[in-house]
Design a protein around this motif. Structure first.
Motif, PDB file in Angstrom:
ATOM      1  N   THR A 174      47.672  50.492  47.630  1.00 31.67           N
ATOM      2  CA  THR A 174      47.411  49.049  47.531  1.00 31.67           C
ATOM      3  C   THR A 174      46.201  48.705  46.667  1.00 31.67           C
ATOM      4  N   ARG A 175      45.472  49.701  46.184  1.00 33.34           N
ATOM      5  CA  ARG A 175      44.223  49.396  45.486  1.00 33.34           C
ATOM      6  C   ARG A 175      44.465  48.598  44.208  1.00 33.34           C
ATOM      7  N   ARG A 176      45.590  48.850  43.518  1.00 29.89           N
ATOM      8  CA  ARG A 176      45.859  48.112  42.283  1.00 29.89           C
ATOM      9  C   ARG A 176      46.104  46.631  42.567  1.00 29.89           C
ATOM     10  N   ARG A 177      46.831  46.371  43.647  1.00 27.79           N
ATOM     11  CA  ARG A 177      47.064  44.975  43.999  1.00 27.79           C
ATOM     12  C   ARG A 177      45.771  44.293  44.428  1.00 27.79           C
ATOM     13  N   LEU A 178      44.949  45.012  45.177  1.00 30.88           N
ATOM     14  CA  LEU A 178      43.664  44.438  45.577  1.00 30.88           C
ATOM     15  C   LEU A 178      42.790  44.170  44.358  1.00 30.88           C
ATOM     16  N   THR A 181      43.987  41.101  42.523  1.00 33.07           N
ATOM     17  CA  THR A 181      43.533  39.883  43.197  1.00 33.07           C
ATOM     18  C   THR A 181      42.081  39.590  42.866  1.00 33.07           C
ATOM     19  N   LEU A 182      41.282  40.644  42.797  1.00 28.30           N
ATOM     20  CA  LEU A 182      39.863  40.475  42.492  1.00 28.30           C
ATOM     21  C   LEU A 182      39.661  40.008  41.051  1.00 28.30           C
ATOM     22  N   THR A 183      40.482  40.504  40.122  1.00 29.56           N
ATOM     23  CA  THR A 183      40.321  40.109  38.716  1.00 29.56           C
ATOM     24  C   THR A 183      40.679  38.646  38.492  1.00 29.56           C
ATOM     25  N   ARG A 184      41.575  38.105  39.329  1.00 31.93           N
ATOM     26  CA  ARG A 184      41.895  36.685  39.178  1.00 31.93           C
ATOM     27  C   ARG A 184      40.709  35.802  39.541  1.00 31.93           C
ATOM     28  N   ARG A 185      39.876  36.271  40.441  1.00 31.53           N
ATOM     29  CA  ARG A 185      38.684  35.519  40.828  1.00 31.53           C
ATOM     30  C   ARG A 185      37.502  35.824  39.912  1.00 31.53           C
ATOM     31  N   MET A 186      37.539  37.009  39.296  1.00 29.09           N
ATOM     32  CA  MET A 186      36.458  37.413  38.389  1.00 29.09           C
ATOM     33  C   MET A 186      37.085  37.804  37.058  1.00 29.09           C
ATOM     34  N   PRO A 187      37.266  36.885  36.163  1.00 24.75           N
ATOM     35  CA  PRO A 187      37.985  37.144  34.904  1.00 24.75           C
ATOM     36  C   PRO A 187      37.335  38.217  34.028  1.00 24.75           C
ATOM     37  N   LEU A 189      36.504  41.136  34.840  1.00 21.62           N
ATOM     38  CA  LEU A 189      37.041  42.452  35.175  1.00 21.62           C
ATOM     39  C   LEU A 189      38.367  42.690  34.463  1.00 21.62           C
ATOM     40  N   THR A 190      38.628  43.949  34.125  1.00 21.97           N
ATOM     41  CA  THR A 190      39.869  44.317  33.453  1.00 21.97           C
ATOM     42  C   THR A 190      41.024  44.347  34.449  1.00 21.97           C
ATOM     43  N   THR A 191      42.116  43.725  34.090  1.00 24.57           N
ATOM     44  CA  THR A 191      43.286  43.705  34.974  1.00 24.57           C
ATOM     45  C   THR A 191      43.964  45.071  34.943  1.00 24.57           C
ATOM     46  N   PRO A 192      44.178  45.697  36.107  1.00 26.40           N
ATOM     47  CA  PRO A 192      44.804  47.032  36.125  1.00 26.40           C
ATOM     48  C   PRO A 192      46.307  46.936  35.887  1.00 26.40           C
ATOM     49  N   HIS A 193      46.886  48.071  35.518  1.00 26.91           N
ATOM     50  CA  HIS A 193      48.334  48.140  35.382  1.00 26.91           C
ATOM     51  C   HIS A 193      48.970  48.155  36.775  1.00 26.91           C
ATOM     52  N   ALA A 194      50.201  47.695  36.814  1.00 26.33           N
ATOM     53  CA  ALA A 194      50.879  47.588  38.106  1.00 26.33           C
ATOM     54  C   ALA A 194      51.166  48.950  38.703  1.00 26.33           C
TER      55      ALA A 194
END
Length: 735
Positions: A174-178, A181-187, A189-194
């Motif tokens: 679940t770490r990628r999904r978490l 979620t964090l990157t949406r609040r902190m732009p 940060l780099t968005t991880p791959h699914a």
């Protein structure tokens, strides 16, 4: 017929195609295992040890059941999580690299392997610790929850490991999904791959990303720092416990070893194979031997000894003469107590010290407290092997106290000393310092055997027994030869000759006119008069691989031949110690004839293998003279097979002859005694103190738990100790 032929012809290609598919998938899976081979090797070794090594079972029981320390349990959880995270992250980074010689690692059909194998490796670590504990519980005969008050905590601690494994699985999945979620609040940060398979594959380690590179630098730096600190302070990690140290070393090994594999595999260089060849070459050529036998307290295990000083040790003849003149006055015949203590690791040490301490205390009942303990006064000498040697050294060191000596404190003092965790510093040195030394030309670092002797010295010092770190012969030296302590004869084995190496605190006993040791070396001809007691015990207890073979060099103006030899555990020759004891009996009988004294022997033989066959057939507790041994109940179950395969039969025969030599030596000792059937108290006698299969397994390693001491004490209470004490008081008290 045509239909049958068509069916047959259509089936054959299908079978052939499926067989090719199976081979293809097998090759695909094997290719995917290669980048993570270090982690797989660590897990495989862990499984084999957990299943097949009894000493490992005791480690699991201590960590999860009997150890009251919450801090050590938390250290176990932390190190288990670190090892799991290290295996997961190392495997994840390994699969991100491109390997020219393994194109199958880019095959999309095996993408699920690259996604899930790192997660599985990480979650397996706490599960394997829990599995080892369950397997250890299965080995308990009755699951004896009543012998310790920590039965409730064992369930909670096992559940803690299961919860940790579950947490790791949840984190990995679940770490990628978490993080998304964090990157949406902190732009920023780099968005991880699914999915892991969607990450970009790179050609170089430095292209894995800043976080991965920083992690490798930090872990390698911490590995080097831990190695340096443990080299100077082997006891640094003592408070963690042996299992936690093993997990911590696995963390560094998987991470650092995985990095080496990535660097070598990326370039097609068999880096690990090259390192193994370098290590084997250095070992074969003896270019990095850091296993020197310490000849004096200030010597390290990686330096050659200095010139020996003049020999100031007393002579055996002077010691024996003084003993006979002092002890035999007023006795006819003169009673002489001799002890032989068998090898068996910490089990043998604890049982030996417990038996001798209890006999000393029970024989002293009703005697004046200001006098020398009666049992110790008439104990002339003791022959020990391996763990039995450690038990004898603990007992004699406890006796070397100012009088009056409180004999009731001997047993608890020995238990406190031996309950120290001697395995933790040994393992820390093994997997950090000694492991590093194997790749270095030249000897630079103290070995794991020195970590063990330092642990013995520290534990003994805390109990007011400084003799362990002092010269062995110092216990017996003085302005006059005064036999105030029993003489110790501790047996080792030479590697090249396969002979006994008898260590004692006297000047060399072997002369051209007298050869007291049959097929054996007199240790005093090689050992420095300043050799510490801890090193002498170590030479007798150099377990296979746990304590390495020691290189002994005699630096004398007129050195003995050979002047350089290797020593291993005394149990390689025979594990009972009775061969040396029998030769001591012959020497004493010769001395008695010179003094015109009649002498009788009271032999105390201490074994510790619950499955050994007894050589004493008298088991009547109402009449323990002249011979006695407790009767053990037969162990239920089928007898082991006595037929081996042609490949293993020679090796099994070589190993089993060691036990047979011990059986032979015990019977020879028994046959050499001269009991008096009319009056057993005037003839020779032998008491065999042995351990039986009981309610708790008693392993051999270098760490022991409180329930083991409880089990030993319970078994010792089954002996007719009151009758034995009364018999000894009657026979030893002067007329």
């Amino acid at each position: 017929m045509p239909d049958i032929e068509r069916a047959t012809s259509s089936r054959r290609p299908t079978i052939r195609r499926r067989w090719r598919q199976l081979l293809g998938w097998t090759a695909l899976v094997l290719d995917h295992l290669k980048p993570v081979r270090v982690s797989l090797l660590v897990l495989a070794v862990a499984v084999m040890v957990a299943i097949g090594v009894d000493q490992a079972a005791e480690l699991f029981l201590i960590a999860l059941w009997t150890d009251p320390s919450v801090a050590r349990y938390l250290a176990l959880l932390l190190c288990s999580a670190l090892a799991g995270l290290a295996m997961w992250h190392a495997a994840r980074q390994a699969y991100r690299l491109r390997y020219p010689r393994w194109p199958a690692l880019q095959d999309e059909r095996a993408a699920f392997l690259r996604d899930w194998l790192p997660r599985l490796l990480g979650a397996l670590v706490p599960l394997l610790v829990c599995l080892g504990y369950v397997l250890a519980l299965v080995k308990l005969p009755h699951g004896p929850c009543g012998i310790t008050e920590h039965c409730a905590q064992r369930s909670w601690r096992a559940l803690g490991l299961l919860a940790e494994a579950a947490f790791l699985i949840v984190f990995f999945t679940t770490r990628r999904r978490l993080w998304s979620t964090l990157t949406r609040r902190m732009p920023r940060l780099t968005t991880p791959h699914a999915r892991p398979r969607d990450e970009k594959r790179v050609w170089r380690v430095r292209d894995l990303g800043t976080f991965a590179v920083v992690m490798y630098v930090v872990v390698v730096t911490l590995n080097v720092l831990a190695t340096v600190l443990i080299a100077f302070m082997p006891e640094l990690l003592d408070g963690m416990g042996p299992l936690a140290i093993l997990l911590l070393s696995a963390t560094f090994l998987c991470y650092s070893g995985g990095l080496l594999c990535m660097i070598g595999d990326r370039r097609g260089v068999p880096l690990l194979t090259i390192l193994l060849l370098v290590s084997a070459s250095l070992h074969w050529l003896h270019l990095n031997d850091n296993h020197q036998v310490r000849q004096y307290p200030g010597m390290t295990t990686h330096e050659r000894p200095a010139m020996q000083p003049p020999d100031s040790r007393p002579s055996f003849d002077a010691y024996a003469d003084a003993w006979i003149k002092d002890r035999c006055a007023g006795h006819d015949p003169c009673p002489v107590i001799l002890v032989s203590a068998e090898g068996g690791g910490i089990r043998g040490a604890a049982w030996t010290a417990q038996v001798l301490s209890r006999l000393t205390a029970i024989t002293q009942q009703g005697q004046p407290a200001i006098n020398e303990p009666l049992f110790a006064r008439y104990l002339f000498a003791a022959s020990g092997v391996s763990g039995g040697s450690l038990g004898l050294a603990v007992y004699v060191s406890a006796l070397a106290q100012p009088h009056p000596l409180d004999t009731s404190a001997l047993e608890p003092r020995a238990q406190r000393m031996l309950s120290h965790d001697f395995l933790a510093p040994t393992l820390a040195n093994t997997f950090f310092v000694d492991f590093t030394q194997r790749w270095l030309p030249g000897a630079w670092l103290d070995d794991r055997a020195r970590a063990l002797t330092r642990a013995w010295e520290s534990a003994a010092r805390k109990q007011g027994m400084p003799a362990f770190e002092q010269p062995f012969s110092g216990l017996y030296e003085g302005p006059q030869v005064t036999p105030s302590l029993p003489a110790l004869f501790l047996n080792s084995t030479t590697v090249a000759e396969g002979k006994r190496f008898i260590q004692h605190p006297f000047q060399p006993m072997a002369t051209p006119q007298r050869q007291p040791w049959t097929a054996g070396f007199d240790g005093s001809s090689w050992l420095d008069p300043r050799v510490p007691l801890s090193e002498v015990v170590l030479n007798s207890a150099r377990f296979t691989y746990v304590s390495p073979a020691g290189t002994l060099e005699a630096h004398l103006a007129n050195p003995p031949v050979p002047n350089r030899m290797q020593l291993v555990d005394g149990g390689y020759f025979e594990n009972s110690g009775t061969t040396t004891l029998l030769e001591l009996m012959r020497l004493l009988r010769s001395k008695a004839r010179q003094h015109g004294v009649s002498m009788r022997f009271i032999v105390i033989h201490i074994s510790n293998d619950p499955l050994m066959s007894d050589f004493v057939e008298q088991h009547d507790a109402r009449a323990p003279l002249p011979f006695y041994s407790t009767a053990c109940q037969a162990v239920p179950g089928a007898m082991p097979a006595h037929v081996r395969g042609e490949a293993t039969a020679p090796l099994d025969a070589l190993l089993d002859t060691r036990s047979a030599r011990g059986d032979y030596a015990r019977v020879q000792l028994l046959n050499a005694l001269r009991p008096d059937a009319a009056d057993p108290s005037r003839g020779d006698m032998l008491w065999h103190f042995r351990l039986c299969p009981g309610n708790y397994p008693i392993p051999m390693g270098w760490t022991i738990s409180a329930p083991v001491f409880t089990e030993m004490s319970d078994q010792l209470n089954h002996y007719p100790l009151e009758a034995m004490g009364e018999a000894l008081r009657t026979q030893l008290a002067p007329f």
